[in-house]
Design a protein around this motif. Structure first.
Motif, PDB file in Angstrom:
ATOM      1  N   GLU A   1       0.873  -1.292  -0.109  1.00 49.16           N
ATOM      2  CA  GLU A   1       0.021   0.153   0.009  1.00 49.16           C
ATOM      3  C   GLU A   1       0.830   1.226   0.139  1.00 49.16           C
ATOM      4  N   LEU A   2       1.858   1.540   0.683  1.00 50.78           N
ATOM      5  CA  LEU A   2       2.760   2.253   0.786  1.00 50.78           C
ATOM      6  C   LEU A   2       3.661   2.703  -0.375  1.00 50.78           C
ATOM      7  N   THR A   3       4.068   1.527  -0.854  1.00 47.74           N
ATOM      8  CA  THR A   3       4.769   1.775  -2.197  1.00 47.74           C
ATOM      9  C   THR A   3       3.704   2.213  -3.479  1.00 47.74           C
ATOM     10  N   ALA A   4       2.585   1.643  -3.358  1.00 50.29           N
ATOM     11  CA  ALA A   4       1.614   2.209  -4.367  1.00 50.29           C
ATOM     12  C   ALA A   4       1.247   3.710  -4.405  1.00 50.29           C
ATOM     13  N   ILE A   5       0.960   4.082  -3.068  1.00 51.88           N
ATOM     14  CA  ILE A   5       0.540   5.569  -3.047  1.00 51.88           C
ATOM     15  C   ILE A   5       1.871   6.430  -2.980  1.00 51.88           C
TER      16      ILE A   5
ATOM     17  N   ALA B   1      11.104  14.078  -7.022  1.00 52.50           N
ATOM     18  CA  ALA B   1      12.218  14.737  -7.417  1.00 52.50           C
ATOM     19  C   ALA B   1      12.728  13.734  -8.545  1.00 52.50           C
ATOM     20  N   TYR B   2      13.071  12.479  -8.216  1.00 56.12           N
ATOM     21  CA  TYR B   2      13.402  11.494  -8.995  1.00 56.12           C
ATOM     22  C   TYR B   2      12.838  11.465 -10.517  1.00 56.12           C
ATOM     23  N   MET B   3      11.505  11.255 -10.171  1.00 55.74           N
ATOM     24  CA  MET B   3      10.920  11.230 -11.555  1.00 55.74           C
ATOM     25  C   MET B   3      10.692  12.120 -12.260  1.00 55.74           C
ATOM     26  N   ALA B   4      10.746  13.205 -11.682  1.00 56.68           N
ATOM     27  CA  ALA B   4      11.175  14.699 -12.359  1.00 56.68           C
ATOM     28  C   ALA B   4      12.110  14.498 -13.383  1.00 56.68           C
ATOM     29  N   GLU B   5      13.073  14.068 -12.895  1.00 60.28           N
ATOM     30  CA  GLU B   5      14.254  14.059 -13.982  1.00 60.28           C
ATOM     31  C   GLU B   5      14.176  12.968 -14.987  1.00 60.28           C
TER      32      GLU B   5
ATOM     33  N   ALA C   1       7.423   9.648 -25.636  1.00 61.99           N
ATOM     34  CA  ALA C   1       8.207   9.629 -24.399  1.00 61.99           C
ATOM     35  C   ALA C   1       8.311   8.588 -23.629  1.00 61.99           C
ATOM     36  N   MET C   2       6.965   7.590 -23.666  1.00 61.86           N
ATOM     37  CA  MET C   2       6.950   6.492 -22.630  1.00 61.86           C
ATOM     38  C   MET C   2       7.863   5.578 -22.831  1.00 61.86           C
ATOM     39  N   ARG C   3       8.655   5.323 -23.863  1.00 63.39           N
ATOM     40  CA  ARG C   3       9.600   3.981 -24.140  1.00 63.39           C
ATOM     41  C   ARG C   3      10.558   4.592 -23.690  1.00 63.39           C
ATOM     42  N   PHE C   4      10.912   5.770 -23.372  1.00 56.87           N
ATOM     43  CA  PHE C   4      12.129   6.184 -22.515  1.00 56.87           C
ATOM     44  C   PHE C   4      11.952   6.387 -20.989  1.00 56.87           C
ATOM     45  N   ILE C   5      10.725   6.470 -20.642  1.00 58.83           N
ATOM     46  CA  ILE C   5      10.353   6.709 -19.286  1.00 58.83           C
ATOM     47  C   ILE C   5       9.929   5.387 -18.506  1.00 58.83           C
ATOM     48  N   ILE C   6       9.304   4.435 -19.176  1.00 61.18           N
ATOM     49  CA  ILE C   6       9.113   3.502 -18.511  1.00 61.18           C
ATOM     50  C   ILE C   6      10.165   2.220 -18.028  1.00 61.18           C
ATOM     51  N   PRO C   7      11.243   1.981 -18.638  1.00 61.10           N
ATOM     52  CA  PRO C   7      12.346   1.342 -18.092  1.00 61.10           C
ATOM     53  C   PRO C   7      12.852   1.751 -16.566  1.00 61.10           C
ATOM     54  N   PRO C   8      13.290   3.202 -16.622  1.00 61.34           N
ATOM     55  CA  PRO C   8      13.807   3.602 -15.268  1.00 61.34           C
ATOM     56  C   PRO C   8      12.388   3.615 -14.441  1.00 61.34           C
ATOM     57  N   THR C   9      11.363   3.999 -14.813  1.00 69.01           N
ATOM     58  CA  THR C   9      10.235   4.049 -13.796  1.00 69.01           C
ATOM     59  C   THR C   9       9.991   2.863 -13.196  1.00 69.01           C
ATOM     60  N   GLY C  10      10.048   1.562 -14.016  1.00 70.05           N
ATOM     61  CA  GLY C  10      10.046   0.373 -13.200  1.00 70.05           C
ATOM     62  C   GLY C  10      11.087   0.001 -12.241  1.00 70.05           C
ATOM     63  N   SER C  11      12.181   0.620 -12.715  1.00 72.46           N
ATOM     64  CA  SER C  11      13.272   0.308 -11.537  1.00 72.46           C
ATOM     65  C   SER C  11      12.925   0.980 -10.217  1.00 72.46           C
ATOM     66  N   GLN C  12      12.535   2.527 -10.587  1.00 76.57           N
ATOM     67  CA  GLN C  12      12.313   3.307  -9.305  1.00 76.57           C
ATOM     68  C   GLN C  12      11.123   2.550  -8.553  1.00 76.57           C
ATOM     69  N   VAL C  13      10.179   1.919  -9.140  1.00 79.17           N
ATOM     70  CA  VAL C  13       9.134   0.966  -8.260  1.00 79.17           C
ATOM     71  C   VAL C  13       9.792   0.038  -7.462  1.00 79.17           C
TER      72      VAL C  13
ATOM     73  N   ASN D   1      12.728  -0.062  -6.433  1.00 73.18           N
ATOM     74  CA  ASN D   1      13.513   0.693  -5.536  1.00 73.18           C
ATOM     75  C   ASN D   1      12.679   1.134  -4.318  1.00 73.18           C
ATOM     76  N   MET D   2      11.285   1.602  -4.855  1.00 72.94           N
ATOM     77  CA  MET D   2      10.426   2.003  -3.639  1.00 72.94           C
ATOM     78  C   MET D   2      10.039   1.087  -2.758  1.00 72.94           C
ATOM     79  N   LEU D   3       9.764  -0.272  -3.302  1.00 73.24           N
ATOM     80  CA  LEU D   3       9.282  -1.328  -2.545  1.00 73.24           C
ATOM     81  C   LEU D   3      10.371  -1.725  -1.393  1.00 73.24           C
ATOM     82  N   LYS D   4      11.601  -1.607  -2.104  1.00 75.21           N
ATOM     83  CA  LYS D   4      12.765  -1.766  -0.818  1.00 75.21           C
ATOM     84  C   LYS D   4      12.808  -0.689  -0.015  1.00 75.21           C
ATOM     85  N   ALA D   5      12.743   0.607  -0.517  1.00 75.71           N
ATOM     86  CA  ALA D   5      12.866   1.775   0.419  1.00 75.71           C
ATOM     87  C   ALA D   5      11.876   1.878   1.576  1.00 75.71           C
ATOM     88  N   THR D   6      10.724   1.385   1.475  1.00 77.51           N
ATOM     89  CA  THR D   6       9.647   1.198   2.348  1.00 77.51           C
ATOM     90  C   THR D   6      10.133   0.604   3.624  1.00 77.51           C
TER      91      THR D   6
END
Length: 330
Positions: free
Chosen positions: A86-90, A181-185, A221-233, A235-240
């Motif tokens: 839940e925390l990861t999704a929000i 902030a990371y997703m903005a970049e 732009a989605m094909r450039f955004i999706i791969p690092p966004t998946g990695s961020q998800v 990382n977010m799961l582990k950062a919780t």
């Protein structure tokens, strides 16, 4: 006077010279295979290390695999997993939405807006997320109450900060604002990767800036955004797991609360590791499917699937370009 023609012996006929620029044929039938002794040596070393690891996992009684199995499907562990998911999704929803807004603001022609968005990225990327979590959790020391009203005038509504900023809200604010902030970049890099000619063509058709961004730029732009966004998800799961410092009952905090009572530290940490591996593997599978969806027709190199990554397979080779002639592909 007659001339005598002597018959030409077939074996004495000169060989025809190959045309200029032709590649000489290579006899591959008699070629010796290339030897790779270092590969076999590395396989042998890894096999020995793997056997030692397996023996260590099986014979060491301190792992307490029976205890691991009893807690792996426990209800209290499931509650911690639910809080983590839940925390990861929000936090990711806040991060993605905020990241798009901040990225568009950074690329704006308004220098004030661009500077403010740049300062946001600079601050939240520069301060460790653990410090941000502790700061939001202790916000009451700075602001005993939070109120809304007319600036420098009367207050319409007010709350006690301790009652308003719960551990869950502090975790959402700390993780979500940092992730924005990371997703903005990431989003800004994806937007800059779109061919400027697409923007010029859409502007020539009379599209407004908002519609241009929604209908032309973002889909490409989605094909450039999706791969690092998946990695961020992932990382977010582990950062919780960091929210355990503010007493939020996620997976790690639940495990810690159990082994603080039972002193079964290693088995409970193994339970946490196994569940984190399971959840990140599921996310990786989803990421690979989404990447392959957005990469259709955009590149000759198909994204690597999860099973190719897990089984150490090489990515599929690129297909030859249709514009290359047959002689060039030989």
């Amino acid at each position: 006077m007659s001339t005598t023609h002597h018959p030409t012996v077939q074996g004495d006929a000169p060989e025809a010279e190959p045309p200029a620029g032709a590649v000489p044929a290579v006899d591959v039938a008699g070629a010796a295979p290339v030897r790779h002794p270092l590969r076999w040596l590395s396989v042998l070393v890894l096999a020995v290390l793997g056997a030692q690891l397996g023996h260590f996992l099986v014979t060491n009684p301190h792992f307490e695999w029976a205890t691991v199995g009893s807690y792996l499907g426990a209800q209290v562990i499931g509650q911690g997993i639910a809080t983590t998911v839940e925390l990861t999704a929000i936090a990711m929803l806040i991060g993605i939405a905020g990241g798009v807004l901040v990225a568009v603001g950074r690329m704006s022609e308004n220098r004030v807006l661009s500077s403010v968005c740049g300062a946001y990225v600079w601050f939240f990327r520069g301060v460790p997320v653990l410090v941000q979590l502790v700061f939001w959790y202790n916000l009451s020391a700075l602001l005993p109450s939070i109120s809304f009203g007319i600036p420098f005038g009367p207050e319409f509504i007010s709350w006690h900060t301790n009652a308003l900023i719960t551990p869950l809200l502090a975790a959402i604010l700390g993780l979500g604002l940092n992730e924005a902030a990371y997703m903005a970049e990431i989003v800004r890099g994806g937007l800059l990767g779109v061919d400027p000619g697409q923007t010029e063509a859409a502007s020539a058709l009379g599209m407004g800036r908002a519609r241009l961004l929604r209908r032309v730029i973002l889909p490409q732009a989605m094909r450039f955004i999706i791969p690092p966004t998946g990695s961020q998800v992932i990382n977010m799961l582990k950062a919780t797991s960091l929210v355990s410092v503010i007493a939020l009952a996620d997976l790690l905090y639940t495990v810690q609360s159990i082994y603080n009572r039972t002193f079964e530290t290693i088995p409970l940490l193994i339970v946490a590791c196994l569940w984190y591996l399971i959840m990140t593997s599921v996310l990786y599978v989803g990421q690979s499917f989404i990447e392959r969806h957005y990469a259709r027709g955009a590149t000759r190199h198909a994204p690597q699937s999860f099973w190719s990554f897990a089984l150490f397979r090489r990515a599929p080779a690129a297909e030859p370009d249709a514009t290359v002639s047959k002689e060039e592909t030989r």
